[in-house]
Design a protein around this motif. Structure first.
Motif, PDB file in Angstrom:
ATOM      1  N   LYS A  72       8.845  57.479  53.144  1.00 15.14           N
ATOM      2  CA  LYS A  72       9.218  57.719  54.538  1.00 15.14           C
ATOM      3  C   LYS A  72       8.120  57.216  55.473  1.00 15.14           C
ATOM      4  O   LYS A  72       8.390  56.566  56.484  1.00 15.14           O
ATOM      5  N   ALA A  75       8.277  53.404  55.531  1.00 11.82           N
ATOM      6  CA  ALA A  75       9.436  52.949  56.303  1.00 11.82           C
ATOM      7  C   ALA A  75       9.209  53.148  57.802  1.00 11.82           C
ATOM      8  O   ALA A  75       9.567  52.279  58.609  1.00 11.82           O
ATOM      9  N   LYS A  78       7.015  50.432  59.130  1.00 13.91           N
ATOM     10  CA  LYS A  78       7.725  49.146  59.178  1.00 13.91           C
ATOM     11  C   LYS A  78       8.875  49.150  60.192  1.00 13.91           C
ATOM     12  O   LYS A  78       9.468  48.104  60.445  1.00 13.91           O
ATOM     13  N   TRP A  80      11.716  50.769  59.739  1.00 12.36           N
ATOM     14  CA  TRP A  80      12.978  50.770  59.012  1.00 12.36           C
ATOM     15  C   TRP A  80      13.666  52.115  59.187  1.00 12.36           C
ATOM     16  O   TRP A  80      13.050  53.174  59.030  1.00 12.36           O
ATOM     17  N   ILE A  82      15.795  54.547  57.435  1.00 13.63           N
ATOM     18  CA  ILE A  82      16.293  54.818  56.087  1.00 13.63           C
ATOM     19  C   ILE A  82      17.164  56.072  56.034  1.00 13.63           C
ATOM     20  O   ILE A  82      17.584  56.489  54.971  1.00 13.63           O
TER      21      ILE A  82
END
Length: 84
Positions: A72, A75, A78, A80, A82
Motif C-alpha cells: 500500500k 502504491a 507511485k 496507483w 489499488i
C-alpha cells in the motif's frame, strides 16, 4: 469468562512492548500492545479451547499485515489506486 486488562508501560515512540500472560484454561493467552489486546489459544485438536488465533496464525497475520502495508505504501508513492 472475564478477561483482565494487561498493565502496559506508557507508550513511547521508540519502544515496542508486548506483554502476554495465561488467562484461562488450556493455553489461553492474553496479549497486549499499546492500548490493544487480543486472545491467543490453541485449536481443540491441539489441546486448546479455540478462543483465539494460534501462535502460527499470529505469525502469519503479522507477515500478511506487514506485506500489505508495504505494498500500500509503495502504491501510494507511485500514485496507483489499488482499492481496498
Amino acid at each position: 469468562m472475564e478477561t483482565q486488562e494487561i498493565p502496559l508501560p506508557p507508550y513511547e515512540e521508540t519502544l515496542t512492548t508486548v506483554r502476554s500472560h495465561f488467562d484461562g484454561p488450556n493455553y489461553q493467552i492474553q496479549i497486549g500492545a499499546r492500548q490493544h489486546t487480543l486472545t491467543a489459544n490453541e485449536a481443540f485438536e491441539d489441546g486448546g479451547t479455540d478462543a483465539g488465533f494460534d501462535p502460527f496464525e499470529l505469525v502469519l497475520a503479522g507477515l500478511a499485515a506487514c506485506t500489505t502495508a508495504t505494498l500500500k505504501s509503495y502504491a501510494d508513492r507511485k500514485g496507483w489506486n489499488i482499492g481496498h
